[in-house]
Design an enzyme around this catalytic site. Sequence first.
Site, PDB file in Angstrom:
ATOM      1  N   TYR A   1       0.794  -1.263  -0.160  1.00  0.00           N
ATOM      2  CA  TYR A   1       0.076  -0.072  -0.083  1.00  0.00           C
ATOM      3  C   TYR A   1       1.039   1.141  -0.192  1.00  0.00           C
ATOM      4  CZ  TYR A   1      -4.004  -2.942   1.251  1.00  0.00           C
ATOM      5  OH  TYR A   1      -4.943  -3.938   1.089  1.00  0.00           O
TER       6      TYR A   1
ATOM      7  N   LYS B   1       3.974 -15.132   2.187  1.00  0.00           N
ATOM      8  CA  LYS B   1       4.183 -15.965   1.230  1.00  0.00           C
ATOM      9  C   LYS B   1       5.461 -16.180   0.806  1.00  0.00           C
ATOM     10  CE  LYS B   1       1.521 -17.492  -1.457  1.00  0.00           C
ATOM     11  NZ  LYS B   1       1.130 -18.941  -1.836  1.00  0.00           N
TER      12      LYS B   1
ATOM     13  N   ASP C   1      -2.184 -17.872   2.136  1.00  0.00           N
ATOM     14  CA  ASP C   1      -3.270 -18.415   1.498  1.00  0.00           C
ATOM     15  C   ASP C   1      -3.895 -19.824   2.461  1.00  0.00           C
ATOM     16  OD1 ASP C   1      -0.852 -19.918   0.884  1.00  0.00           O
ATOM     17  OD2 ASP C   1      -1.607 -20.479  -1.242  1.00  0.00           O
TER      18      ASP C   1
ATOM     19  N   ASP D   1      -5.002  -6.944   5.803  1.00  0.00           N
ATOM     20  CA  ASP D   1      -6.393  -6.448   5.376  1.00  0.00           C
ATOM     21  C   ASP D   1      -7.499  -7.363   4.797  1.00  0.00           C
ATOM     22  OD1 ASP D   1      -8.150  -4.654   4.463  1.00  0.00           O
ATOM     23  OD2 ASP D   1      -7.018  -3.915   2.911  1.00  0.00           O
TER      24      ASP D   1
ATOM     25  N   ASP E   1     -10.775  -9.093   7.634  1.00  0.00           N
ATOM     26  CA  ASP E   1     -12.111  -8.995   7.300  1.00  0.00           C
ATOM     27  C   ASP E   1     -12.610 -10.305   7.181  1.00  0.00           C
ATOM     28  OD1 ASP E   1     -11.820  -6.279   6.942  1.00  0.00           O
ATOM     29  OD2 ASP E   1     -12.463  -6.205   4.867  1.00  0.00           O
TER      30      ASP E   1
END
Length: 370
Positions: A143, A194, A227, A251, A255
Site C-alpha cells: 500500500y 508467502k 493462502d 487487510d 475481514d
Amino acid sequence: MPANKKILFLAGDGIGPEVMRQVRRVIDWMDRRRGVTFDVSEGLVGGAAIDQYGVPLADATLAEALASDAVMLGAVGGPKWDTMSFDKRPEAGLLALRKELGLYANLRPAQVFDALVDASTLKPEIVKGLDILIVRELTGGVYFGEPRGIEDLGNGEKRGINTQVYTTTEIRRVARVAFELARKRSNKVHSMEKANVMESGLLWRQEVTRLHQEEFQDVELHHMYADNGAMQLIRNPKQFDVIVTDNLFGDILSDEAAMMTGSLGMLPSAALGDPDANGNRKAMYEPVHGSAPDIAGKDLANPIATLLSFAMALRYSFNLDTDAGLIEKAVQNVLGGGMRTADIMAPGMARCSTTVMGDSILRELDKLAA
C-alpha cells in the site's frame, strides 16, 4: 487519571457521526459515574474534510492528532468522492494519519459473543468461543511501496504498478508487538506470509524467526503461508490465538475473521505506534466497518464496533482496564438480552436503532457500576 487526557474525534463520513455519537455518550457517562474525564476535541477527515478544506486531511487536523493521546475515528469514504484520484480520495486521509502518526501495528480482535454464535455463517461448533487477535503491519508493504502508479505503454496498453517492500525494522517491530500481546493471552503466534513465492515474504519469515529466537522463545511460534492461513481460518479458527502478518494479507485475513463473528459492525480495531520514553504510544481506534452510505443518517448503524474500539482505547492508551471491561460486559449483556441492530438481527430478537442500542448499553453500564 488526570483530566487532561486528550482524545480527538474524527467522525468522518457516512455512518461515522452516528456511531461516534454513542461513544460520546459513554464518555459523558464515565465522567458522571466513574469520575474519569477526557478532553475531547473534534475534527474532519475523509470526504467531510474534502468538502470543507479541499483535502482529505488538513494540516491543522494532523497537528491536533499528533498532540492528542488517542484518536477515535468513525469511517471515511462514499460514492460522492469515488471518481477522485487515489491521493485525493477520503481514504488518503486515513492512510496519511496512519503514516504520520507512525501507527504501524493494527490490532484487530475477532471475538464471537455467545449471543451471536448463530449470526455467523459458519457452524456454531466452529465459532463458539472464538477469540483471536490479528496484528497487521499498517504503514509498509504494497500500500505504500514505491514505485507505484499507472503507466501508459502506448497503443492502448497500460500497466499498473504497486511494490511490495519490507525492511528488517518494519518486520521486527510489528512482530514484537504480536509476541508481547501473545504473552498476555495464550502465548501462541502464527506468522503468515508467502515466503514460497515472494522475497519480501522470505525476509518476513527470517526476521520473525530471528526475533523469536533472540527475545521470545517462551512464546509458541508457527509459520504459515497466507493462502493456507485463509483456508485454516474457515476450517478451524480456534487453532489460532495471535496472527501477525503484513499490510495486504492482514487487510484480507482480518475481514475474513470479522465475518466469522457475524457482522463487520461488531469488530473494533486499534492502530499503535512505538512507545515513547514514558511507555505511551500514538494510537488511533476505529471500527473495522466502512462508512455504509446506504444507511447513513437513518439511525440504523450498529455502534458496537465503535464502542468496543473505545474500550480498546481505554485499555491500550489510558490503562483503564476496569472501565474497558465494563463496556465489553455491557455489550455482552445487551446482546444476551436480545437487542439487535439490523445487521445482526435474528428471529425472536428485538430489532433496535443505533440510538436505542446506545440507550441499552448505557442502562447496562448503570447496572454494572451500581
